[in-house]
Each structure stands twice: as C-alpha cells, then as structure tokens.
Design an enzyme around this catalytic site. Structure first.
Site, mmCIF file in Angstrom:
data_model
loop_
_atom_site.group_PDB
_atom_site.id
_atom_site.type_symbol
_atom_site.label_atom_id
_atom_site.label_comp_id
_atom_site.label_asym_id
_atom_site.label_seq_id
_atom_site.Cartn_x
_atom_site.Cartn_y
_atom_site.Cartn_z
ATOM 1 N N LYS A 111 6.407 10.088 0.013
ATOM 2 C CA LYS A 111 6.701 9.810 -1.241
ATOM 3 C C LYS A 111 8.085 10.211 -1.646
ATOM 4 O O LYS A 111 8.525 9.346 -2.228
ATOM 5 C CB LYS A 111 5.622 10.594 -2.152
ATOM 6 C CG LYS A 111 4.382 10.140 -2.077
ATOM 7 C CD LYS A 111 4.113 9.146 -3.262
ATOM 8 C CE LYS A 111 2.690 8.514 -3.141
ATOM 9 N NZ LYS A 111 2.535 7.012 -3.504
ATOM 10 N N LYS A 194 -1.328 0.624 8.037
ATOM 11 C CA LYS A 194 -2.438 1.034 7.000
ATOM 12 C C LYS A 194 -2.490 0.179 6.091
ATOM 13 O O LYS A 194 -1.395 -0.323 5.358
ATOM 14 C CB LYS A 194 -1.777 2.403 6.508
ATOM 15 C CG LYS A 194 -2.921 3.071 5.797
ATOM 16 C CD LYS A 194 -2.361 4.499 4.889
ATOM 17 C CE LYS A 194 -3.202 4.429 3.559
ATOM 18 N NZ LYS A 194 -2.346 5.315 2.526
ATOM 19 N N LYS A 197 -2.154 0.301 -1.434
ATOM 20 C CA LYS A 197 -1.877 -0.266 -2.422
ATOM 21 C C LYS A 197 -0.299 -0.517 -2.538
ATOM 22 O O LYS A 197 0.348 -1.339 -3.324
ATOM 23 C CB LYS A 197 -2.350 0.297 -3.740
ATOM 24 C CG LYS A 197 -3.654 -0.021 -3.967
ATOM 25 C CD LYS A 197 -4.230 0.769 -5.122
ATOM 26 C CE LYS A 197 -4.667 2.286 -4.570
ATOM 27 N NZ LYS A 197 -5.894 2.652 -5.177
#
Ligand code: TYM
Length: 331
Positions: A111, A194, A197
């Site tokens: 992140k 993966k 979103k």
C-alpha cells in the site's frame, strides 16, 4: 459449533475473487457455526473515500452478502462502524503492537508503494484493527483469501502476547480458514496473479456486470500465440485462465482444454468463449438478486438492525471481561 468472523471492505462492487476466496465459505459455515460477517467500513477509510460514496458502498457489500445466500437468521451481519467496541479494542491492542513488526507486513509495504502520498497510520495498524474485528467475538476461524494470511499470523501474535502479558487464557488463536485446503487466490484477467479492485477495470469480473461486458473482458484476457512443444509448462497468464476455468467450469471442460494445450492444439478463443458462458451462467442469478434487493430498504434496515444487536451482545461481553483483565475497574 465454533465462532467464525470475516469481513469485506466496502470499496466498490464485489468480484469473483471475493466470492471464491471468502463468501463461498461464509455460506457453508453459516449452517452450523456462530458466524459474524461484517462490512469493514473503518478499514476502507485508509484510502480516504468520499463521504457521499461510503454508504452506497456499504450497502453494496450487504446486498452482495444477501444475494449470495447469507441468511440473517443464521449468520450475524453487521457494519463494523456500528460496533464501536471494535475501535476500543483496536486502541487497546495498539498499546501492545510494535512499529517494527507492523512496518514489515507485506500489505503495508504494498500500500505504501501504491499510495506514497497517503501512508497513514491506519494503513500501518490495519492488522491490529483486523485482529480486533476477530477477537471481539473471540473467534477461532476466519474464512479469507490467501492475501489475508499474514494478517491472521499477526492476529495470533497479538493474541498470544496479550494472554502472556496479562497471564490469562482469554483470547483463542484465530486461523485463516478454508476447510483444511490451501487458501484461495483467484487470478486476474490481465496476467496478474490476483483478481482485485485496485488492479484496474480489465483485471476483475464483477457480479453486477452485464454479460456483454463480461464476454468482452474475458475475450481480451492476456494470452499468446499458443504452445509450441507437447506438454509444455504453461506461462503464468495461461495458468491464470486455467485456474479461472477450474473454479467456473466442469472438470470435463478443464480436462478437455488441458488436453488440447498439451497437444498444442488449443484455441484460446474457444477456451475464453466457454469460460465467459460459464461465468455468465454463474453470475446472472446473483446479479438479478442484487437488483431486486437494492431497493428493498425496509428489509436491509431490518437485517442490519438485527445483526447489530447480536454483534453488540457478543462484543460487550468480551469488552466487559477485558476491561477487568486490564485493570479498568468501576468505582
Ligand atoms: P478485502 O475487502 O480486500 O477482500 C474481501 C475478501 O475477499 C478475498 N479476496 C480474494 N480471495 C481470493 N482471490 C482473490 N483474488 C481475492 N480478492 C479478495 C480476501 O482475501 C478477503 O477474504 N482485510 C480484509 C477485510 C477485513 C477482515 C477483517 C477479514 C477486515 N477485518 C477481519 C477477516 C477478518 C480485506 O481487506 O478484504
């Protein structure tokens, strides 16, 4: 009967990865366990959603839960921010979590790379909030996809540390759970391993998507000009398509295309057409239920009210005992 907890962040529509990594198992577990399935809206604040988008996204997850077949009379369905005991437990756990261990968590590093201008402390303490979600109900099993595995390892560290520090055996160790099988990771359509979103529109297949869009996305999935040697190892992006076929299609179909691949006779167009039709067959009833539930505000309200009450009963019991253990005594 065991206590089960899991949640999904409200950041948009749900995709096949969410279903096969998590919701499919929620459905099986709700039958004979004490289940708490929530919508992780506190967690979603790490990416700073607009206030006007948040409620709709929470509703979206709730409606997906119900459309998939979660039964509010069997499982407790609630919204994380309506259970503020979670936030209190999170605060307490943070006193006993170390900067170094949080900085080493893979999802934090990822992140921090993705959003270098917003490396907030919520991202850093994501695993302590997640631990609070789970242990507020003193759960032992957590049905999640592969990407959450490390968070559950952290949860066990926090639980053991707490029990040791206060010399109690209060919190049980929680484990990521997939009925004894490896945790699932559904791949994306863009060659990445993966489905997610945040990986761009072309990567994921959503339940609410129109069949035409699904066909188009699958037909555009990354492939190559085909194998050149018999029984050749599949490159990752081809393996991804086969993995999707394995969850969506019949074993005969998988075997057929595998055979074609091994004989260097595969036509990726045919595989994709078959995959698209099987995906559409799977998502269509789901989409129709989502549409039907969307405007049934009275029912949704009832479900959340009932779930919040049950979750509150469980959480306040944990917190009352916990406050005593810590030494917060009433006058
Ligand atoms: P989230 O919202 O990213 O994803 C929800 C669930 O879907 C699974 N998942 C996948 N599984 C397999 N393949 C994929 N491609 C895929 N993409 C998503 C995730 O593993 C997850 O199970 N931190 C959690 C939410 C959370 C939570 C919790 C979960 C907050 N507190 C406590 C369990 C217990 C998350 O962000 O999931």
């Amino acid at each position: 009967m065991e206590t089960i907890v899991s949640g999904i962040r409200p950041t948009g529509n749900l995709h096949l990865g969410n279903h096969f990594g998590a919701i499919r198992n929620f459905l099986k577990l709700q039958e004979d366990n004490d289940c708490y399935f929530f919508i992780a809206d506190y967690h979603s604040l790490t990416t700073h959603p607009k206030p006007q988008d948040l409620h709709g996204n929470v509703k979206r997850v709730l409606v997906h839960y119900l459309a998939a077949g979660l039964d509010p009379d069997k499982a407790t369905l609630y919204v994380q921010s309506q259970l503020p005991e979670t936030a209190e437990l999170y605060l307490l756990l943070n006193m006993n979590a170390y900067l170094g261990e949080l900085q080493r968590v893979a999802s934090f590093k990822e992140k921090a790379r993705q959003q270098p201008d917003n490396i907030n402390v919520g991202l850093l303490t994501y695993p302590t909030l997640m631990t609070a979600d789970v242990i507020i109900h003193r759960a032992t099993k957590v049905p999640v996809g592969k990407d959450q595995q490390q968070h559950l390892e952290m949860a066990r560290n926090f639980v053991n540390r707490f029990n040791r520090m206060y010399e109690v055996d209060f919190f049980p160790e929680p484990f990521a759970y997939n009925f004894g099988e490896d945790l699932i990771k559904i791949p994306g359509l863009d060659g990445s391993t993966k489905m997610g979103k945040s990986e761009g529109e072309a990567n994921a297949i959503y339940f609410v998507e129109d069949p035409k869009v699904i066909r188009k996305k699958i037909m555009r999935a990354v492939t190559d000009s085909g194998p050149t040697e018999m029984n050749q190892t599949k490159p990752q992006y081809i393996e991804n398509l086969f993995n999707l076929l394995r969850v969506m299609s019949s074993p005969d179909t998988v075997e057929y295309f595998d055979d074609q691949y091994n004989k260097c006779e595969i036509r990726y167009g045919d595989l994709k057409k078959q995959l698209a039709e099987d995906v559409i067959k799977f998502v269509t009833p789901y989409r129709e239920k989502i549409e039907a539930l969307w405007n049934d505000e009275a029912y949704l309200q009832k479900v959340v009210k009932q779930g919040t009450e049950k979750a509150h009963a469980s959480a306040s019991k944990t917190m009352n005992e916990l406050r005593k253990i810590i030494g917060f005594l009433p006058f």
